[in-house]
Motif scaffolding. Structure first.
Motif, PDB file in Angstrom:
ATOM      1  N   TYR A  69       3.190  -2.879 -20.993  1.00 50.75           N
ATOM      2  CA  TYR A  69       2.813  -3.636 -19.810  1.00 50.75           C
ATOM      3  C   TYR A  69       3.991  -3.823 -18.854  1.00 50.75           C
ATOM      4  CZ  TYR A  69       1.291  -7.476 -16.904  1.00 50.75           C
ATOM      5  OH  TYR A  69       0.987  -8.255 -15.828  1.00 50.75           O
ATOM      6  N   GLU A  70       5.155  -4.193 -19.359  1.00 47.54           N
ATOM      7  CA  GLU A  70       6.305  -4.402 -18.478  1.00 47.54           C
ATOM      8  C   GLU A  70       6.734  -3.093 -17.819  1.00 47.54           C
ATOM      9  OE1 GLU A  70       7.481  -7.161 -17.380  1.00 47.54           O
ATOM     10  OE2 GLU A  70       6.114  -8.301 -18.647  1.00 47.54           O
ATOM     11  N   ASP A  71       6.621  -1.987 -18.544  1.00 47.99           N
ATOM     12  CA  ASP A  71       6.916  -0.684 -17.943  1.00 47.99           C
ATOM     13  C   ASP A  71       5.937  -0.391 -16.817  1.00 47.99           C
ATOM     14  OD1 ASP A  71       9.085  -0.151 -19.524  1.00 47.99           O
ATOM     15  OD2 ASP A  71       7.960   0.989 -21.019  1.00 47.99           O
ATOM     16  N   ARG A  72       4.647  -0.709 -17.036  1.00 47.18           N
ATOM     17  CA  ARG A  72       3.648  -0.489 -15.993  1.00 47.18           C
ATOM     18  C   ARG A  72       3.902  -1.376 -14.781  1.00 47.18           C
ATOM     19  NH1 ARG A  72      -1.693  -1.936 -18.192  1.00 47.18           N
ATOM     20  NH2 ARG A  72      -0.748  -2.501 -20.168  1.00 47.18           N
ATOM     21  N   ARG A  73       4.346  -2.599 -15.020  1.00 42.55           N
ATOM     22  CA  ARG A  73       4.611  -3.512 -13.905  1.00 42.55           C
ATOM     23  C   ARG A  73       5.735  -2.977 -13.020  1.00 42.55           C
ATOM     24  NH1 ARG A  73       5.234  -9.750 -15.227  1.00 42.55           N
ATOM     25  NH2 ARG A  73       3.005  -9.782 -14.767  1.00 42.55           N
ATOM     26  N   ALA A  74       6.746  -2.351 -13.640  1.00 46.34           N
ATOM     27  CA  ALA A  74       7.885  -1.829 -12.867  1.00 46.34           C
ATOM     28  C   ALA A  74       7.577  -0.478 -12.217  1.00 46.34           C
ATOM     29  CB  ALA A  74       9.105  -1.691 -13.786  1.00 46.34           C
ATOM     30  N   LEU A  75       6.575   0.212 -12.724  1.00 46.18           N
ATOM     31  CA  LEU A  75       6.273   1.564 -12.255  1.00 46.18           C
ATOM     32  C   LEU A  75       5.737   1.552 -10.822  1.00 46.18           C
ATOM     33  CD1 LEU A  75       5.938   4.583 -13.015  1.00 46.18           C
ATOM     34  CD2 LEU A  75       3.678   4.011 -13.895  1.00 46.18           C
ATOM     35  N   ASN A  76       6.432   2.296  -9.927  1.00 45.93           N
ATOM     36  CA  ASN A  76       5.999   2.432  -8.526  1.00 45.93           C
ATOM     37  C   ASN A  76       5.778   1.070  -7.855  1.00 45.93           C
ATOM     38  OD1 ASN A  76       6.131   5.177  -8.633  1.00 45.93           O
ATOM     39  ND2 ASN A  76       3.942   5.540  -8.495  1.00 45.93           N
ATOM     40  N   HIS A  77       6.715   0.160  -8.060  1.00 43.32           N
ATOM     41  CA  HIS A  77       6.557  -1.212  -7.571  1.00 43.32           C
ATOM     42  C   HIS A  77       6.366  -1.263  -6.049  1.00 43.32           C
ATOM     43  CE1 HIS A  77       7.068  -5.552  -7.302  1.00 43.32           C
ATOM     44  NE2 HIS A  77       7.972  -5.349  -6.360  1.00 43.32           N
ATOM     45  N   GLU A  78       7.191  -0.521  -5.307  1.00 43.68           N
ATOM     46  CA  GLU A  78       7.092  -0.566  -3.846  1.00 43.68           C
ATOM     47  C   GLU A  78       5.756  -0.009  -3.359  1.00 43.68           C
ATOM     48  OE1 GLU A  78      10.419   1.305  -2.008  1.00 43.68           O
ATOM     49  OE2 GLU A  78      11.891  -0.075  -2.882  1.00 43.68           O
ATOM     50  N   ALA A  79       5.305   1.079  -3.976  1.00 46.34           N
ATOM     51  CA  ALA A  79       4.013   1.664  -3.588  1.00 46.34           C
ATOM     52  C   ALA A  79       2.876   0.688  -3.885  1.00 46.34           C
ATOM     53  CB  ALA A  79       3.787   2.978  -4.325  1.00 46.34           C
ATOM     54  N   LYS A  80       2.937   0.018  -5.035  1.00 51.65           N
ATOM     55  CA  LYS A  80       1.892  -0.945  -5.380  1.00 51.65           C
ATOM     56  C   LYS A  80       1.851  -2.092  -4.367  1.00 51.65           C
ATOM     57  CE  LYS A  80       1.795  -0.126 -10.371  1.00 51.65           C
ATOM     58  NZ  LYS A  80       2.181  -0.644 -11.696  1.00 51.65           N
ATOM     59  N   THR A  81       3.028  -2.507  -3.895  1.00 56.66           N
ATOM     60  CA  THR A  81       3.073  -3.591  -2.915  1.00 56.66           C
ATOM     61  C   THR A  81       2.417  -3.164  -1.608  1.00 56.66           C
ATOM     62  OG1 THR A  81       5.098  -4.489  -3.905  1.00 56.66           O
ATOM     63  CG2 THR A  81       4.586  -5.156  -1.643  1.00 56.66           C
ATOM     64  N   ARG A  82       2.710  -1.944  -1.148  1.00 55.68           N
ATOM     65  CA  ARG A  82       2.085  -1.450   0.087  1.00 55.68           C
ATOM     66  C   ARG A  82       0.575  -1.351  -0.072  1.00 55.68           C
ATOM     67  NH1 ARG A  82       6.065   2.500  -0.355  1.00 55.68           N
ATOM     68  NH2 ARG A  82       4.483   4.122  -0.637  1.00 55.68           N
ATOM     69  N   ILE A  83       0.151  -0.816  -1.194  1.00 60.55           N
ATOM     70  CA  ILE A  83      -1.278  -0.684  -1.473  1.00 60.55           C
ATOM     71  C   ILE A  83      -1.941  -2.064  -1.481  1.00 60.55           C
ATOM     72  CG2 ILE A  83      -2.929  -0.123  -3.315  1.00 60.55           C
ATOM     73  CD1 ILE A  83      -0.970   2.212  -4.051  1.00 60.55           C
ATOM     74  N   ALA A  84      -1.290  -3.008  -2.146  1.00 65.38           N
ATOM     75  CA  ALA A  84      -1.841  -4.361  -2.253  1.00 65.38           C
ATOM     76  C   ALA A  84      -1.977  -5.019  -0.885  1.00 65.38           C
ATOM     77  CB  ALA A  84      -0.949  -5.206  -3.164  1.00 65.38           C
ATOM     78  N   GLU A  85      -0.979  -4.828  -0.020  1.00 67.03           N
ATOM     79  CA  GLU A  85      -1.028  -5.424   1.318  1.00 67.03           C
ATOM     80  C   GLU A  85      -2.230  -4.912   2.100  1.00 67.03           C
ATOM     81  OE1 GLU A  85       2.774  -4.369   2.861  1.00 67.03           O
ATOM     82  OE2 GLU A  85       3.794  -6.117   1.998  1.00 67.03           O
ATOM     83  N   ARG A  86      -2.458  -3.584   2.053  1.00 68.24           N
ATOM     84  CA  ARG A  86      -3.571  -2.992   2.810  1.00 68.24           C
ATOM     85  C   ARG A  86      -4.913  -3.437   2.237  1.00 68.24           C
ATOM     86  NH1 ARG A  86      -2.542   1.612   5.823  1.00 68.24           N
ATOM     87  NH2 ARG A  86      -4.747   1.481   6.425  1.00 68.24           N
ATOM     88  N   CYS A  87      -5.007  -3.464   0.927  1.00 66.94           N
ATOM     89  CA  CYS A  87      -6.263  -3.856   0.292  1.00 66.94           C
ATOM     90  C   CYS A  87      -6.578  -5.319   0.603  1.00 66.94           C
ATOM     91  CB  CYS A  87      -6.181  -3.637  -1.216  1.00 66.94           C
ATOM     92  SG  CYS A  87      -7.687  -4.089  -2.098  1.00 66.94           S
TER      93      CYS A  87
END
Length: 252
Positions: free
Chosen positions: A67-85
């Protein structure tokens, strides 16, 4: 296995990009290709990466990465995706959010939304949104999966069937080349399928690492999704298929 600093960096690059190449790593670290091949061989033997021609990819199979590895994976991309969604979730909506670090990222972007009802089987989402005074939170019952604070099983499914949601925001562990959304846990798959049945609009949040992984259990098809939020173009002919299915793609 104790990793060298370079091997730790190689593993982090693989987590961010999904794969690494021998030539690219040799150039990046200013070492010989033979040195990189030895690093990749050791990482493969340790179960961290799978060797492929010219490099290596993140290991996939029948169990998810930590889980912690998944949380760190592509963190910046996930943030951009989250903002748009989150920006496309209207205030006053009812929303379901399932298990996953991507949906948790969306929850963080929804803290200032007004008059939301959020139903979730993700304890982390509930804790994040508890900071908002304008969000009614309903936690689905179920068996607690300690690895990621998810609630799964028949009780969770039964709770979800009591609702009809304006929006469902879902993640997946992997995306098959045919456009199937995949996961590792059959109980979680059943929950996700029920969410899709009970929502008027389905949004998938999936960064590019999901395109490079495999998982054994099928949730649904991209044809069942209304909007895909991702950080790069979908691989292969999936963009054309989504157009045929009337599935909207939002690159973030």
């Amino acid at each position: 296995m104790s990793l060298s600093f370079r091997q730790s960096d190689i593993l982090e690059i693989a987590r961010e990009d999904g794969r690494v190449t021998v030539e690219g790593l040799a150039d990046r670290f200013q070492v010989t290709v033979q040195t990189i091949r030895r690093d990749l061989a050791e990482l493969s033997e340790a179960g961290k990466l799978d060797r492929v021609h010219g490099g290596a990819v993140l290991r996939s199979g029948v169990s998810n990465i930590g889980y912690e590895d998944r949380r760190a994976l592509n963190h910046e991309a996930k943030t951009r995706i989250a903002e748009r969604c989150a920006a496309n979730i209207s205030e006053g909506s009812s929303v379901f959010m399932n298990i996953g670090t991507s949906t948790e990222a969306v929850a963080r972007q929804m803290l200032h939304h007004k008059n939301l009802m959020v139903v979730t089987n993700n304890m982390n989402v509930a804790h994040i949104l508890a900071e908002s005074s304008d969000c009614q939170i309903v936690v689905a019952g179920g068996v607690l999966r300690r690895s990621d604070s998810g609630l799964v099983g028949n009780l969770a499914v039964s709770t979800i069937r009591q609702f009809k949601f304006d929006h469902a925001i879902i993640g997946c562990s992997a995306m098959d080349p045919a456009g199937d959304l995949m996961d590792f846990d059959l109980q979680e798959v059943l929950v996700s399928q029920t969410i899709i049945e009970q929502a008027r609009h389905i949004s998938l949040v999936a960064d590019t690492s999901k395109f490079q992984r495999t998982a054994p259990a099928r949730i649904a098809s991209l044809a069942d999704v209304d909007t895909v939020y991702t950080d790069k173009a979908l691989p292969g002919d999936l963009t054309a298929k989504c157009k045929h299915w009337k599935t909207k793609i939002v690159e973030c």
